[in-house]
Design an enzyme around this catalytic site. Structure first.
Site, PDB file in Angstrom:
ATOM      1  N   LYS A   1       0.865  -1.189   0.000  1.00  0.00           N
ATOM      2  CA  LYS A   1       0.000   0.000   0.000  1.00  0.00           C
ATOM      3  C   LYS A   1       0.897   1.233   0.000  1.00  0.00           C
ATOM      4  O   LYS A   1       1.692   1.429   0.923  1.00  0.00           O
ATOM      5  CB  LYS A   1      -0.903  -0.003   1.247  1.00  0.00           C
ATOM      6  CG  LYS A   1      -1.670   1.309   1.484  1.00  0.00           C
ATOM      7  CD  LYS A   1      -2.609   1.234   2.691  1.00  0.00           C
ATOM      8  CE  LYS A   1      -3.224   2.596   3.025  1.00  0.00           C
ATOM      9  NZ  LYS A   1      -4.122   2.586   4.192  1.00  0.00           N
TER      10      LYS A   1
ATOM     11  N   ASP B   1      -2.702  10.189   3.270  1.00  0.00           N
ATOM     12  CA  ASP B   1      -4.081   9.766   3.522  1.00  0.00           C
ATOM     13  C   ASP B   1      -4.768  10.809   4.399  1.00  0.00           C
ATOM     14  O   ASP B   1      -4.652  10.791   5.621  1.00  0.00           O
ATOM     15  CB  ASP B   1      -4.089   8.389   4.211  1.00  0.00           C
ATOM     16  CG  ASP B   1      -5.508   7.902   4.495  1.00  0.00           C
ATOM     17  OD1 ASP B   1      -6.468   8.507   3.975  1.00  0.00           O
ATOM     18  OD2 ASP B   1      -5.643   6.894   5.228  1.00  0.00           O
TER      19      ASP B   1
ATOM     20  N   LYS C   1     -10.208  12.840   7.971  1.00  0.00           N
ATOM     21  CA  LYS C   1      -9.665  12.493   9.286  1.00  0.00           C
ATOM     22  C   LYS C   1      -9.724  13.705  10.210  1.00  0.00           C
ATOM     23  O   LYS C   1      -9.697  14.841   9.747  1.00  0.00           O
ATOM     24  CB  LYS C   1      -8.201  12.057   9.146  1.00  0.00           C
ATOM     25  CG  LYS C   1      -8.020  10.653   8.589  1.00  0.00           C
ATOM     26  CD  LYS C   1      -6.553  10.263   8.562  1.00  0.00           C
ATOM     27  CE  LYS C   1      -6.347   8.895   7.944  1.00  0.00           C
ATOM     28  NZ  LYS C   1      -6.928   7.781   8.709  1.00  0.00           N
TER      29      LYS C   1
ATOM     30  N   ASP D   1     -12.139   6.950   3.933  1.00  0.00           N
ATOM     31  CA  ASP D   1     -10.887   6.764   4.678  1.00  0.00           C
ATOM     32  C   ASP D   1     -10.453   5.295   4.688  1.00  0.00           C
ATOM     33  O   ASP D   1      -9.333   4.983   5.062  1.00  0.00           O
ATOM     34  CB  ASP D   1     -11.050   7.298   6.109  1.00  0.00           C
ATOM     35  CG  ASP D   1      -9.716   7.519   6.811  1.00  0.00           C
ATOM     36  OD1 ASP D   1      -8.674   7.473   6.110  1.00  0.00           O
ATOM     37  OD2 ASP D   1      -9.730   7.751   8.024  1.00  0.00           O
TER      38      ASP D   1
ATOM     39  N   GLU E   1      -9.481   3.587   2.321  1.00  0.00           N
ATOM     40  CA  GLU E   1      -9.045   3.675   0.920  1.00  0.00           C
ATOM     41  C   GLU E   1      -7.965   2.658   0.571  1.00  0.00           C
ATOM     42  O   GLU E   1      -7.853   2.256  -0.593  1.00  0.00           O
ATOM     43  CB  GLU E   1      -8.530   5.095   0.629  1.00  0.00           C
ATOM     44  CG  GLU E   1      -7.072   5.384   1.015  1.00  0.00           C
ATOM     45  CD  GLU E   1      -6.762   5.193   2.498  1.00  0.00           C
ATOM     46  OE1 GLU E   1      -7.684   5.301   3.312  1.00  0.00           O
ATOM     47  OE2 GLU E   1      -5.591   4.919   2.835  1.00  0.00           O
TER      48      GLU E   1
ATOM     49  N   ARG F   1      -7.625  -0.451   1.241  1.00  0.00           N
ATOM     50  CA  ARG F   1      -8.164  -1.734   0.763  1.00  0.00           C
ATOM     51  C   ARG F   1      -8.673  -1.620  -0.675  1.00  0.00           C
ATOM     52  O   ARG F   1      -8.678  -2.600  -1.410  1.00  0.00           O
ATOM     53  CB  ARG F   1      -9.245  -2.233   1.737  1.00  0.00           C
ATOM     54  CG  ARG F   1     -10.432  -1.325   1.871  1.00  0.00           C
ATOM     55  CD  ARG F   1     -11.283  -1.652   3.095  1.00  0.00           C
ATOM     56  NE  ARG F   1     -10.686  -1.173   4.346  1.00  0.00           N
ATOM     57  CZ  ARG F   1     -11.214  -1.361   5.546  1.00  0.00           C
ATOM     58  NH1 ARG F   1     -12.340  -2.043   5.678  1.00  0.00           N
ATOM     59  NH2 ARG F   1     -10.616  -0.894   6.631  1.00  0.00           N
TER      60      ARG F   1
HETATM   61  N1  BES Z   1      -4.131   4.590   6.827  1.00  0.00           N
HETATM   62  C1  BES Z   1      -5.222   4.339   7.672  1.00  0.00           C
HETATM   63  C2  BES Z   1      -4.891   3.359   8.798  1.00  0.00           C
HETATM   64  C3  BES Z   1      -3.929   3.862   9.833  1.00  0.00           C
HETATM   65  C4  BES Z   1      -4.390   4.515  10.970  1.00  0.00           C
HETATM   66  C5  BES Z   1      -2.581   3.647   9.693  1.00  0.00           C
HETATM   67  C6  BES Z   1      -3.505   4.959  11.907  1.00  0.00           C
HETATM   68  C7  BES Z   1      -1.697   4.088  10.652  1.00  0.00           C
HETATM   69  C8  BES Z   1      -2.163   4.746  11.768  1.00  0.00           C
HETATM   70  C9  BES Z   1      -6.387   3.751   6.886  1.00  0.00           C
HETATM   71  O1  BES Z   1      -6.486   4.163   5.578  1.00  0.00           O
HETATM   72  C10 BES Z   1      -7.630   4.173   7.590  1.00  0.00           C
HETATM   73  O2  BES Z   1      -7.874   5.325   7.654  1.00  0.00           O
HETATM   74  N2  BES Z   1      -8.360   3.202   8.119  1.00  0.00           N
HETATM   75  C11 BES Z   1      -9.554   3.469   8.832  1.00  0.00           C
HETATM   76  C12 BES Z   1     -10.569   2.426   8.427  1.00  0.00           C
HETATM   77  C13 BES Z   1     -11.966   2.744   8.875  1.00  0.00           C
HETATM   78  C14 BES Z   1     -12.494   3.952   8.145  1.00  0.00           C
HETATM   79  C15 BES Z   1     -12.829   1.540   8.601  1.00  0.00           C
HETATM   80  C16 BES Z   1      -9.241   3.384  10.321  1.00  0.00           C
HETATM   81  O3  BES Z   1      -8.397   2.590  10.720  1.00  0.00           O
HETATM   82  O4  BES Z   1      -9.827   4.163  11.068  1.00  0.00           O
HETATM   83 ZN    ZN Z   2      -4.700   4.737   4.670  1.00  0.00          ZN
HETATM   84 ZN    ZN Z   3      -7.593   5.971   5.382  1.00  0.00          ZN
END
Ligand code: BES
Ligand code: ZN
Ligand code: ZN
Length: 478
Positions: A241, A246, A253, A323, A325, A327
């Site tokens: 990835k 992000d 966020k 968010d 994204e 996946r």
């Molecule tokens: N890149 C983030 C995951 C992440 C969070 C990595 C904190 C490192 C530190 C990912 O794209 C994301 O935002 N995931 C969300 C998923 C949710 C919306 C289902 C998450 O983990 O909150």
């Molecule tokens: Zn991400």
């Molecule tokens: Zn994200």
């Protein structure tokens, strides 16, 4: 930092400073016991005491310390030694296997990222010299140690290469810049390199990945690096990835959660570092590294919650949160990778979920997949390499949480628990039937980046995934 091994007793090596590991028991019979005790030194783990008049830096270590403790103690010692004005440092050998750990401690522990400092402060310490002599005075064959040094240096430098990529700001390391970096790596290391731009991605019908990147001023790139030795023992595909930033997209966020999201490219950086090391080690394995390099931003043209996307393998995805994204990008890159390379194994690396950190803590990589024995192999490889991994188990009930009433699958779970696993189960929709048992997903959300020093890591990217994967790959060559 230059590291060498010499066929000379420690006492005969010329260096400005010696580093010595001392256990609480050894402290009692040390030539400088009184002085050390007076300074408050108790030989506690990683406790340091410099006796400058003796050109000696002692570091506390446990009795029967593991490699892990030597690695971490060495990192603490080298960081301290870098603060003085010395140019060279020398050390003996400790336990049988500690040499590898000590080299890693030196090379990973001395890493500094100062590209954004207007006045970088380089350390005067430039060389670490190891003797083949043991701390207790017995000797070791130099050839074996030389081989360990060569191999360990390649892997540690690849880890530092990954850290430096991760540490670049989102404006410096855009998807295009990641592609340029891959191209330079390919030229230096004799790899094949294919880059797809937006037109290429459209031709490949990679609309999930394209949608994520649509709101950004920096268009996405798909990177494919290949290392192809003659008559390889195995063919391995790695997918990373590579979210160069992000922001969360329209499901924006929160301000504090957005900081550090330049690290969302760490999986992509890791697979580039792994293929770099594989080619330098001349491993007898064909390795393909695929990176989905994309920026997730907001704009009038950004993709939206409520969109339905068609991924490369034809499956439709209901977007309920922009968010989630990573996946979506991986869905297409996994599809592309499986179409173009028939591999024996497929591994993906992604800073995929905050939930993985909630489940395992911030130091441990989440390991997910259908093949129990393969996951166990990875736990062993991680353990031997100094990385932490933990298995997060699938079950059929969790799978139901990503069902969509509108499309084939939904990009978020209907329940707030088990988010690392439901993310992996989402990816499972994009793994072909014949690859199910050959696939492992690594969630490096916690392990890839740190804002406070731990083990051999300082502030920033850690290079998570590199050491454990090289360990696993080298086991395949045995
Ligand atoms: N890149 C983030 C995951 C992440 C969070 C990595 C904190 C490192 C530190 C990912 O794209 C994301 O935002 N995931 C969300 C998923 C949710 C919306 C289902 C998450 O983990 O909150
Ligand atoms: Zn991400
Ligand atoms: Zn994200």
């Amino acid at each position: 930092m230059n590291v060498k091994i010499v066929n000379q007793p420690l006492g005969q090596i010329n260096a400005d400073l010696s580093v010595e590991f001392v256990t609480p028991a050894q402290l009692e019979t040390h030539p400088h016991t009184a002085l050390l005790k007076q300074a408050g030194f108790k030989a506690d783990l990683e406790q340091l005491c410099a006796l400058h008049e003796h050109r000696l830096l002692v570091c506390g270590i446990d009795n029967n310390a593991s490699d892990e403790l030597y690695r971490s103690a060495m990192a603490a010692a080298i960081r301290s030694a870098m603060n003085y004005g010395y140019g060279t440092l020398k050390l003996a050998q400790y336990t049988q296997k500690s040499f590898k750990a000590l080299i890693e401690g030196v090379l990973l522990g001395s890493y500094r990222f100062e590209a954004y400092k207007s006045e970088p402060k380089p350390s005067s310490l430039t060389e670490v010299i190891f003797s083949n002599e043991n701390h207790d005075g017995s000797g070791n064959a130099i050839d074996e140690l030389e081989a360990i040094l060569k191999q360990t240096t390649i892997i540690a430098k690849a880890t530092n290469f990954v850290r430096t990529l991760v540490n670049q700001t989102p404006d410096d390391m855009t998807p295009q810049q990641m592609a340029i970096t891959a191209d330079i790596l390919a030229k230096n290391n004799n790899l094949e390199c294919t880059i797809l731009d937006v037109n290429g991605l459209e031709d490949e019908k990679m609309f999930a990945m394209l949608s994520v990147g649509r709101g950004s001023a920096h268009p996405p790139r798909l990177i494919h690096l290949a290392y192809k030795p003659e008559n390889p023992k195995r063919v391995i595909t790695l997918v990373g990835k590579g979210l160069t930033y992000d922001s969360g997209g329209l499901s924006l966020k929160a301000a504090t959660s957005m900081v550090t999201m330049k690290m969302d490219k760490a999986g992509g950086c890791a697979v580039m570092g792994i293929i770099k090391a594989v080619s330098e080690l001349n491993l007898d394995i064909e390795v393909h590294a695929f990176v989905g390099a994309v920026e997730n931003m907001i704009s009038g043209n950004a993709y939206k919650p409520d969109d339905v996307l068609r991924a490369k393998n034809g499956k439709t995805i209901e977007v309920r949160n922009t968010d989630a994204e990573g996946r979506l990008v991986l869905a297409d890159v996994l599809g592309y990778a499986q179409e173009y390379v028939k591999a024996d194994y497929l591994f993906d690396y992604a800073t995929l979920t905050g939930a993985c950190m909630v489940a395992l803590g911030p130091y441990t990589t989440g390991v997910m997949g259908h093949n129990e024995s393969l996951k166990q192999e990875w736990l062993s490889a991680a353990d031997a390499s100094g990385e932490y991994c933990g298995i997060l188990p699938f079950n059929r009930h969790l799978k139901k949480l990503i069902k969509s009433d509108l499309a084939d699958v939904c990009n978020v779970s209907s329940k707030p628990y088990g988010g690392a696993i439901t993310a992996a189960l989402f990816l499972d929709n994009f793994i072909n039937e014949d690859m199910k048992e050959k696939w492992v997903h690594f969630d490096i959300a916690g392990s890839a980046y740190t804002e406070s020093a731990w083990d051999v890591h300082t502030y920033g990217g850690t290079g998570a995934g590199v050491r454990m994967t090289l360990n696993w790959l080298m086991e395949q060559c045995k």
